[in-house]
Motif scaffolding. Structure first.
Motif, mmCIF file in Angstrom:
data_model
loop_
_atom_site.group_PDB
_atom_site.id
_atom_site.type_symbol
_atom_site.label_atom_id
_atom_site.label_comp_id
_atom_site.label_asym_id
_atom_site.label_seq_id
_atom_site.Cartn_x
_atom_site.Cartn_y
_atom_site.Cartn_z
ATOM 1 N N SER A 32 -83.678 14.487 -44.569
ATOM 2 C CA SER A 32 -84.710 14.882 -43.609
ATOM 3 C C SER A 32 -84.253 16.035 -42.724
ATOM 4 C CB SER A 32 -85.097 13.703 -42.722
ATOM 5 O OG SER A 32 -85.586 12.651 -43.493
ATOM 6 N N ARG A 33 -83.079 15.840 -42.085
ATOM 7 C CA ARG A 33 -82.592 16.875 -41.157
ATOM 8 C C ARG A 33 -81.136 16.608 -40.827
ATOM 9 N NH1 ARG A 33 -83.017 15.222 -35.425
ATOM 10 N NH2 ARG A 33 -83.497 13.008 -35.435
ATOM 11 N N PRO A 34 -80.401 17.647 -40.435
ATOM 12 C CA PRO A 34 -79.042 17.415 -39.931
ATOM 13 C C PRO A 34 -79.111 16.915 -38.497
ATOM 14 C CG PRO A 34 -79.527 19.746 -39.928
ATOM 15 C CD PRO A 34 -80.709 19.066 -40.570
ATOM 16 N N LEU A 35 -78.154 16.067 -38.133
ATOM 17 C CA LEU A 35 -78.074 15.573 -36.761
ATOM 18 C C LEU A 35 -76.983 16.342 -36.040
ATOM 19 C CD1 LEU A 35 -78.363 11.752 -37.480
ATOM 20 C CD2 LEU A 35 -80.147 13.301 -36.696
ATOM 21 N N VAL A 36 -77.371 17.130 -35.053
ATOM 22 C CA VAL A 36 -76.431 17.984 -34.326
ATOM 23 C C VAL A 36 -76.231 17.406 -32.939
ATOM 24 C CG1 VAL A 36 -75.960 20.317 -33.518
ATOM 25 C CG2 VAL A 36 -77.243 19.979 -35.632
ATOM 26 N N THR A 37 -75.063 16.763 -32.734
ATOM 27 C CA THR A 37 -74.678 16.236 -31.434
ATOM 28 C C THR A 37 -73.231 16.642 -31.172
ATOM 29 O OG1 THR A 37 -73.850 14.150 -32.318
ATOM 30 C CG2 THR A 37 -76.185 14.222 -31.722
ATOM 31 N N GLU A 38 -72.754 16.418 -29.976
ATOM 32 C CA GLU A 38 -71.367 16.757 -29.667
ATOM 33 C C GLU A 38 -70.407 15.929 -30.506
ATOM 34 O OE1 GLU A 38 -70.329 16.833 -25.515
ATOM 35 O OE2 GLU A 38 -72.299 17.606 -24.975
ATOM 36 N N LEU A 43 -74.944 24.831 -40.410
ATOM 37 C CA LEU A 43 -76.185 24.140 -40.082
ATOM 38 C C LEU A 43 -77.189 25.038 -39.369
ATOM 39 C CD1 LEU A 43 -74.757 20.726 -38.892
ATOM 40 C CD2 LEU A 43 -75.804 21.262 -41.086
ATOM 41 N N TYR A 44 -76.738 26.147 -38.823
ATOM 42 C CA TYR A 44 -77.631 26.995 -38.060
ATOM 43 C C TYR A 44 -78.340 28.021 -38.929
ATOM 44 C CZ TYR A 44 -75.006 24.672 -34.483
ATOM 45 O OH TYR A 44 -74.424 23.703 -33.721
#
Length: 97
Positions: free
Chosen positions: A10-16, A93-94
């Motif tokens: 679905s989507r990448p999860l971008v967190t610290e 990812l960007y």
């Protein structure tokens, strides 16, 4: 029957926390469909990003209970996949490459 790779991931999860995993251990975290297994996730990631996947770990996440005034609702359950890539492989990812 094979599924479309874009329907699996679905989507990448971008967190610290996920950024630390990416930098130190070459692991990436994605939200995936709830009904797929590790082999399907591995094939989808390899096809979409053209990388070599070493391992896949999955977690089933429970949806949170949310309130709006006196009304209570619930967010849907979802599945998270932590994907370890082979040495030398990266996913930007960007830009999606």
């Amino acid at each position: 029957m094979t599924k479309d790779p874009r329907a699996i991931v679905s989507r990448p999860l971008v967190t610290e926390k996920n950024h630390v995993l990416q930098e130190e251990h070459n692991k990436y975290v994605f939200e995936v469909a709830r009904d797929v297994n590790k082999l399907e996730i591995k094939r989808a990631i390899e096809e979409i990003f053209d990388v070599q996947v070493e391992s896949v770990r999955t977690l089933r996440m429970k949806g949170k209970v949310k309130r709006l005034g006196r009304f209570e609702g619930r967010r849907p359950d979802w599945k998270k996949a932590i994907v370890k890539l082979a040495d030398g492989d990266i996913i930007d990812l960007y830009t999606g490459t």
